[in-house]
Every structure is written in structure tokens, then in C-alpha cells.
Design a protein around this motif. Structure first.
Motif, PDB file in Angstrom:
ATOM      1  N   ILE A  93       0.855  -1.186   0.000  1.00 38.07           N
ATOM      2  CA  ILE A  93       0.000   0.000   0.000  1.00 38.07           C
ATOM      3  C   ILE A  93       0.892   1.238   0.000  1.00 38.07           C
ATOM      4  CG2 ILE A  93      -1.789   1.273   1.258  1.00 38.07           C
ATOM      5  CD1 ILE A  93      -2.557  -1.476   2.510  1.00 38.07           C
ATOM      6  N   ASP A 142       0.448   5.232   0.487  1.00 43.17           N
ATOM      7  CA  ASP A 142      -0.533   6.262   0.854  1.00 43.17           C
ATOM      8  C   ASP A 142      -0.198   7.605   0.211  1.00 43.17           C
ATOM      9  OD1 ASP A 142       1.518   7.312   2.369  1.00 43.17           O
ATOM     10  OD2 ASP A 142       0.581   6.935   4.310  1.00 43.17           O
ATOM     11  N   LYS A 143      -1.039   8.593   0.476  1.00 38.65           N
ATOM     12  CA  LYS A 143      -0.876   9.899  -0.176  1.00 38.65           C
ATOM     13  C   LYS A 143       0.415  10.604   0.222  1.00 38.65           C
ATOM     14  CE  LYS A 143      -3.621  12.171   3.298  1.00 38.65           C
ATOM     15  NZ  LYS A 143      -4.701  13.013   3.649  1.00 38.65           N
ATOM     16  N   ASP A 144       1.011  10.223   1.381  1.00 32.03           N
ATOM     17  CA  ASP A 144       2.277  10.810   1.827  1.00 32.03           C
ATOM     18  C   ASP A 144       3.477  10.003   1.345  1.00 32.03           C
ATOM     19  OD1 ASP A 144       0.890  12.822   3.225  1.00 32.03           O
ATOM     20  OD2 ASP A 144       0.578  11.447   4.911  1.00 32.03           O
ATOM     21  N   TYR A 166       3.524   0.547   2.908  1.00 31.25           N
ATOM     22  CA  TYR A 166       3.166  -0.462   3.888  1.00 31.25           C
ATOM     23  C   TYR A 166       3.019  -1.786   3.159  1.00 31.25           C
ATOM     24  CZ  TYR A 166       1.942   3.713   6.540  1.00 31.25           C
ATOM     25  OH  TYR A 166       1.989   4.924   7.160  1.00 31.25           O
ATOM     26  N   ASP A 225      -2.787   5.310  -3.484  1.00 36.71           N
ATOM     27  CA  ASP A 225      -3.705   6.450  -3.414  1.00 36.71           C
ATOM     28  C   ASP A 225      -3.720   7.144  -4.778  1.00 36.71           C
ATOM     29  OD1 ASP A 225      -5.174   8.216  -1.249  1.00 36.71           O
ATOM     30  OD2 ASP A 225      -4.145   9.583  -2.637  1.00 36.71           O
TER      31      ASP A 225
END
Length: 137
Positions: A60, A62-64, A68, A105
Motif C-alpha cells: 500500500i 498512501d498519499k504521503d 506499507y 492512493d
């Protein structure tokens, strides 16, 4: 007395023409199968109505741009891009026929996704770009 020869028939035989057509047909069939199209092989995500192999490993982003990863029902752990390769290799050692689902994301730059895809490609992992959020565990 001399015998008369039989009259020559003015008909045209098509037997040799059909032989030639069949030879040409065989030639074109053989040469056309030798041409291979330049297609990109992409494993596309499957819809809900279709059955598919369930990914064992999740990655995964994420937007930052935090990465993960988790194997099976394990909880996701934060990894750097350098730590991702050994983690996926360890997962592949546990399950050689695993699929990796990549969840990114929509704001993640494409180059970050390509970096993860390159890791999978270099290690010959089967990766699926996920279009739905991961199922809650």
C-alpha cells in the motif's frame, strides 16, 4: 487403312490451378503464424463477479508516499523502498505462487508506482494493480 486419332477435347482442366491455390494457401498460413504482435502483457484486476486468485501480499502506498506491506492476514508494516525487496522475497519463499496486490492512493505520482512495479518485475513476482480498497481484516 490408317486409324483416325481420337479428337482432342477443347475443355480446360482446373486440377493444376486448385493445386497451386492450395499451395499458396498453405504458404500464407505458415508465414502468418510466424509474425508475433508486439503486445504488452498486463495482468489486469478482476471484477467482483469473476473468480480470481486472491493476492496473498499487499503493498500500500498512501498519499504521503509511505509504503506499507503485509503477507496474508498479517498487519501492515511500514517499509522503505529498499526494505520492500527483501520483504517480498521472504514472502515469495513462504509462498512461491503468490500474487501481490498494489494499492496506491490516487494522488500518488506514477513514478512511485513504477518503482514498486520494477521491483516486482526484477524479481519475477506476479503483481496486480488493485482498483478497490483492501478488504478490512
Amino acid at each position: 487403312m490408317l486409324k483416325r486419332r481420337a479428337k482432342i477435347s477443347p475443355n480446360f482442366s482446373m486440377a493444376s490451378m486448385t493445386d497451386l491455390i492450395f499451395l499458396l494457401l498453405i504458404f500464407f498460413m505458415i508465414t502468418s503464424t510466424m509474425v508475433s504482435p508486439n503486445a504488452i502483457k498486463v495482468l489486469l484486476p478482476q471484477g467482483k463477479q469473476q473468480t480470481s486468485a486472491k493476492p496473498l501480499t499487499r503493498v500500500i502506498i498512501d498519499k504521503d508516499l509511505n509504503i506499507y506491506a503485509a503477507f496474508g492476514n498479517d498487519r501492515e508494516q511500514a517499509l522503505s523502498l529498499e526494505e520492500l525487496t527483501p520483504f517480498l522475497q521472504e514472502c515469495a519463499a513462504r509462498e512461491p505462487e503468490m500474487y501481490i496486490a498494489l494499492y496506491a492512493d490516487e494522488t500518488v505520482p506514477y513514478r512511485e508506482i513504477v518503482r514498486v512495479l520494477n521491483i516486482a518485475n526484477e524479481n519475477h513476482f506476479k503483481m496486480v494493480l488493485a482498483t478497490r480498497p483492501p478488504e478490512s481484516r
